[in-house]
Design a protein around this motif. Sequence first.
Motif, mmCIF file in Angstrom:
data_model
loop_
_atom_site.group_PDB
_atom_site.id
_atom_site.type_symbol
_atom_site.label_atom_id
_atom_site.label_comp_id
_atom_site.label_asym_id
_atom_site.label_seq_id
_atom_site.Cartn_x
_atom_site.Cartn_y
_atom_site.Cartn_z
ATOM 1 N N ARG A 220 0.804 -1.371 -0.023
ATOM 2 C CA ARG A 220 0.205 0.016 -0.167
ATOM 3 C C ARG A 220 0.711 1.297 -0.169
ATOM 4 O O ARG A 220 0.624 2.118 -0.670
ATOM 5 C CB ARG A 220 -1.048 0.213 1.020
ATOM 6 C CG ARG A 220 -2.077 -0.758 1.195
ATOM 7 C CD ARG A 220 -3.015 -0.466 2.311
ATOM 8 N NE ARG A 220 -4.342 -1.307 2.612
ATOM 9 C CZ ARG A 220 -5.038 -1.563 3.302
ATOM 10 N NH1 ARG A 220 -4.661 -1.048 4.639
ATOM 11 N NH2 ARG A 220 -6.233 -2.256 3.248
ATOM 12 N N PHE B 30 -9.218 0.401 7.865
ATOM 13 C CA PHE B 30 -8.168 1.470 8.192
ATOM 14 C C PHE B 30 -8.648 2.883 8.001
ATOM 15 O O PHE B 30 -9.383 3.247 7.249
ATOM 16 C CB PHE B 30 -6.995 0.936 7.361
ATOM 17 C CG PHE B 30 -7.215 1.093 5.878
ATOM 18 C CD1 PHE B 30 -7.887 0.362 5.068
ATOM 19 C CD2 PHE B 30 -6.996 2.387 5.195
ATOM 20 C CE1 PHE B 30 -8.164 0.515 3.796
ATOM 21 C CE2 PHE B 30 -6.992 2.614 3.858
ATOM 22 C CZ PHE B 30 -7.775 1.433 3.221
ATOM 23 N N ILE C 271 2.452 7.516 9.193
ATOM 24 C CA ILE C 271 3.003 7.853 7.754
ATOM 25 C C ILE C 271 2.284 8.282 6.673
ATOM 26 O O ILE C 271 2.581 7.858 5.693
ATOM 27 C CB ILE C 271 3.755 6.374 7.603
ATOM 28 C CG1 ILE C 271 2.962 5.155 7.586
ATOM 29 C CG2 ILE C 271 4.893 6.296 8.549
ATOM 30 C CD1 ILE C 271 3.439 4.036 7.043
ATOM 31 N N CYS D 25 2.951 7.788 2.704
ATOM 32 C CA CYS D 25 2.370 6.753 2.204
ATOM 33 C C CYS D 25 1.845 7.158 0.554
ATOM 34 O O CYS D 25 1.252 8.117 0.540
ATOM 35 C CB CYS D 25 1.212 6.361 3.026
ATOM 36 S SG CYS D 25 0.121 5.114 2.206
ATOM 37 N N LYS E 213 -6.154 6.056 0.172
ATOM 38 C CA LYS E 213 -6.207 6.441 1.374
ATOM 39 C C LYS E 213 -7.614 6.941 1.712
ATOM 40 O O LYS E 213 -8.122 7.441 1.031
ATOM 41 C CB LYS E 213 -5.268 7.686 1.635
ATOM 42 C CG LYS E 213 -3.766 7.241 1.806
ATOM 43 C CD LYS E 213 -2.912 8.070 2.259
ATOM 44 C CE LYS E 213 -1.853 8.388 0.942
ATOM 45 N NZ LYS E 213 -0.856 9.609 1.447
HETATM 46 S S1 SF4 Z 1 -1.821 6.321 5.268
HETATM 47 FE FE1 SF4 Z 1 -1.208 4.462 4.230
HETATM 48 S S2 SF4 Z 1 0.023 3.430 5.464
HETATM 49 FE FE2 SF4 Z 1 -1.276 4.860 6.654
HETATM 50 S S3 SF4 Z 1 -3.364 3.559 7.143
HETATM 51 FE FE3 SF4 Z 1 -3.489 4.743 5.048
HETATM 52 S S4 SF4 Z 1 -3.056 3.287 3.530
HETATM 53 FE FE4 SF4 Z 1 -1.992 2.568 5.719
#
Ligand code: SF4
Length: 211
Positions: A147, A192, A199, A203, A208
Amino acid sequence: MSPAKITRIYEKLARKISKAKSELIYKNQFELLISVLLSAQSTDKTVNKITPILFSKCPTPNSMLALGKSRLAKIIKPIGLAPAKSTNIINTCKIIIDKHEGKVPGTRKELEHLPGVGRKTANVVLNEGFNEPTIAVDTHVFRVANRTGLAPGKNVLATELKLLEVTPDKWLKNAHHYLLLHGRYICTAKNFNCQKCVIKQECGFVEKRFF
Ligand code: SF4
């Protein structure tokens, strides 16, 4: 991903995750190996509920052999896959006694010759038990590496090799723990929330989610 960004990812994860260690509870290399074998397709929490009972009865390969496969299977039943795991554990104990003087071997080749021990298990045992800078790639590490764009790979081996290539020496020993714990508690498979993620700036995941 640029080396500077990779370094920032590890720095941020290291600041956030103070205890870079397996959540399995074990006291020595033998208990570590057995715990990792038991954890396949189960959870560390479930394994940790059973292993204190198991290791109080069987603290050594010899005592595990003396317990025998069927009694072992009964004890580990709540963990799941008890018939296969008990067979592997008993056969592993036999090899440890016959070929390694009762001690868990400390090389990848020897570990991967033990029944039920694949590359991932060997990596965990080498890292946790022998202080080697290996990176075991499980489902959490694989998801986070892909990811974020840190180490994209079509399969776990490709991701492991990429992680070994791009991870600065300083973070090699703990990389597995940082990525695994981040994937287990923050960058989870389904719910998530990138808002909480340390991060999120580094990322590269296109999906996201902030809520
Ligand atoms: S920003 Fe990236 S690493 Fe962080 S939770 Fe979201 S997808 Fe995962």
